[in-house]
Design a protein around this motif. Structure first.
Motif, PDB file in Angstrom:
ATOM      1  N   GLY A 255      19.947   0.966  14.751  1.00  0.00           N
ATOM      2  CA  GLY A 255      18.500   0.821  14.731  1.00  0.00           C
ATOM      3  C   GLY A 255      18.079  -0.447  14.026  1.00  0.00           C
ATOM      4  O   GLY A 255      18.909  -1.281  13.649  1.00  0.00           O
ATOM      5  N   CYS A 256      16.775  -0.600  13.865  1.00  0.00           N
ATOM      6  CA  CYS A 256      16.259  -1.740  13.114  1.00  0.00           C
ATOM      7  C   CYS A 256      15.110  -1.259  12.235  1.00  0.00           C
ATOM      8  O   CYS A 256      14.464  -0.252  12.508  1.00  0.00           O
ATOM      9  N   ILE A 257      14.889  -1.991  11.167  1.00  0.00           N
ATOM     10  CA  ILE A 257      13.850  -1.671  10.204  1.00  0.00           C
ATOM     11  C   ILE A 257      13.089  -2.945   9.893  1.00  0.00           C
ATOM     12  O   ILE A 257      13.676  -4.024   9.856  1.00  0.00           O
ATOM     13  N   ARG A 258      11.791  -2.801   9.685  1.00  0.00           N
ATOM     14  CA  ARG A 258      10.990  -3.980   9.336  1.00  0.00           C
ATOM     15  C   ARG A 258       9.838  -3.555   8.442  1.00  0.00           C
ATOM     16  O   ARG A 258       9.435  -2.398   8.427  1.00  0.00           O
ATOM     17  N   ALA A 259       9.337  -4.540   7.726  1.00  0.00           N
ATOM     18  CA  ALA A 259       8.185  -4.328   6.846  1.00  0.00           C
ATOM     19  C   ALA A 259       7.047  -5.214   7.317  1.00  0.00           C
ATOM     20  O   ALA A 259       7.271  -6.345   7.747  1.00  0.00           O
ATOM     21  N   GLN A 260       5.830  -4.683   7.230  1.00  0.00           N
ATOM     22  CA  GLN A 260       4.632  -5.443   7.594  1.00  0.00           C
ATOM     23  C   GLN A 260       3.573  -5.223   6.525  1.00  0.00           C
ATOM     24  O   GLN A 260       3.452  -4.125   5.981  1.00  0.00           O
ATOM     25  N   SER A 261       2.826  -6.274   6.246  1.00  0.00           N
ATOM     26  CA  SER A 261       1.690  -6.182   5.338  1.00  0.00           C
ATOM     27  C   SER A 261       0.804  -7.388   5.590  1.00  0.00           C
ATOM     28  O   SER A 261       1.300  -8.488   5.850  1.00  0.00           O
ATOM     29  N   ALA A 262      -0.484  -7.177   5.496  1.00  0.00           N
ATOM     30  CA  ALA A 262      -1.430  -8.287   5.649  1.00  0.00           C
ATOM     31  C   ALA A 262      -1.627  -9.029   4.336  1.00  0.00           C
ATOM     32  O   ALA A 262      -2.387  -9.990   4.287  1.00  0.00           O
ATOM     33  N   GLY A 263      -0.947  -8.593   3.288  1.00  0.00           N
ATOM     34  CA  GLY A 263      -1.023  -9.289   2.010  1.00  0.00           C
ATOM     35  C   GLY A 263      -1.425  -8.370   0.874  1.00  0.00           C
ATOM     36  O   GLY A 263      -1.569  -7.157   1.051  1.00  0.00           O
ATOM     37  N   PRO A 264      -1.595  -8.937  -0.307  1.00  0.00           N
ATOM     38  CA  PRO A 264      -1.922  -8.147  -1.492  1.00  0.00           C
ATOM     39  C   PRO A 264      -3.181  -7.300  -1.293  1.00  0.00           C
ATOM     40  O   PRO A 264      -4.166  -7.747  -0.716  1.00  0.00           O
ATOM     41  N   GLY A 265      -3.078  -6.056  -1.746  1.00  0.00           N
ATOM     42  CA  GLY A 265      -4.204  -5.144  -1.677  1.00  0.00           C
ATOM     43  C   GLY A 265      -4.437  -4.493  -0.331  1.00  0.00           C
ATOM     44  O   GLY A 265      -5.386  -3.732  -0.163  1.00  0.00           O
ATOM     45  N   THR A 266      -3.566  -4.754   0.648  1.00  0.00           N
ATOM     46  CA  THR A 266      -3.779  -4.242   2.008  1.00  0.00           C
ATOM     47  C   THR A 266      -2.814  -3.135   2.401  1.00  0.00           C
ATOM     48  O   THR A 266      -2.872  -2.647   3.527  1.00  0.00           O
ATOM     49  N   GLY A 267      -1.931  -2.754   1.517  1.00  0.00           N
ATOM     50  CA  GLY A 267      -0.936  -1.754   1.869  1.00  0.00           C
ATOM     51  C   GLY A 267       0.194  -2.347   2.672  1.00  0.00           C
ATOM     52  O   GLY A 267       0.229  -3.550   2.948  1.00  0.00           O
ATOM     53  N   SER A 268       1.134  -1.484   3.045  1.00  0.00           N
ATOM     54  CA  SER A 268       2.327  -1.912   3.779  1.00  0.00           C
ATOM     55  C   SER A 268       2.717  -0.847   4.791  1.00  0.00           C
ATOM     56  O   SER A 268       2.401   0.328   4.615  1.00  0.00           O
ATOM     57  N   THR A 269       3.438  -1.281   5.812  1.00  0.00           N
ATOM     58  CA  THR A 269       4.029  -0.356   6.769  1.00  0.00           C
ATOM     59  C   THR A 269       5.496  -0.707   6.917  1.00  0.00           C
ATOM     60  O   THR A 269       5.846  -1.871   7.158  1.00  0.00           O
ATOM     61  N   PHE A 270       6.343   0.283   6.766  1.00  0.00           N
ATOM     62  CA  PHE A 270       7.771   0.137   7.002  1.00  0.00           C
ATOM     63  C   PHE A 270       8.084   0.950   8.252  1.00  0.00           C
ATOM     64  O   PHE A 270       7.767   2.132   8.331  1.00  0.00           O
ATOM     65  N   THR A 271       8.698   0.293   9.242  1.00  0.00           N
ATOM     66  CA  THR A 271       8.946   0.906  10.535  1.00  0.00           C
ATOM     67  C   THR A 271      10.437   0.928  10.831  1.00  0.00           C
ATOM     68  O   THR A 271      11.124  -0.085  10.664  1.00  0.00           O
TER      69      THR A 271
END
Length: 158
Positions: free
Chosen positions: A127-143
């Motif tokens: 599989g693969c894993i990645r992290a996304q965030s629009a920057g500080p204070g915006t939270g994060s998504t790990f998929t």
């Protein structure tokens, strides 16, 4: 292993810690599908990602587990309303011992290996894993994307 059961189990295992910290944990499964994987290792991946989300989400925040399936992939996501991650740090969050906040000690911010372990386990399952965030204070998504189990002629996953 069905992704719905996997997410429900991860939610149940982490619920008390989230409640104690005042962070809402929810679980949303759009589709259930089967992945061919070691259930203990998948539980470890989700535990590491949930622990990371809890560590970086303040009281009053929210963490959401979601799952969905395409024709060949199961997608598991953990989205938080926490600190967020700057673009410069995103490429390195899965490196061993890497901490975004260099001022945090191991006691304050973890050992810096949870996300590296999660990546290694995901990759061991093709599989693969990645992290996304629009920057500080915006939270994060790990998929996490994992291949679906192959089907037999009878339509059941193996």
């Amino acid at each position: 292993m069905g992704v719905a059961d996997l997410l429900r189990s991860a939610h149940a295992s982490a619920a008390m810690a989230f409640e104690e910290r005042g962070v809402t944990l929810s679980c949303e499964v759009a589709d259930d599908c089967v992945v061919m994987a070691d259930p203990d290792r998948l539980a470890e991946i989700l535990a590491n990602l949930l622990d990371n989300a809890l560590r970086h989400t303040p009281a009053g925040g929210r963490v959401t587990l979601t799952a969905g399936c395409s024709s060949d992939t199961a997608r598991l996501s953990i989205t938080d309303t926490g600190e967020g991650i700057t673009a410069e740090h995103l490429p390195r969050v899965f490196e061993r011992f890497y901490r975004i906040d260099g001022g945090r000690s191991r006691q304050q911010g973890g050992s810096g290996i949870g996300l590296a372990i999660a990546r290694a386990l995901v990759e061991a399952h093709d599989g693969c894993i990645r992290a996304q965030s629009a920057g500080p204070g915006t939270g994060s998504t790990f998929t996490v994307d994992l291949p679906l189990a192959r089907r037999t002629d009878g339509g059941e996953a193996r």
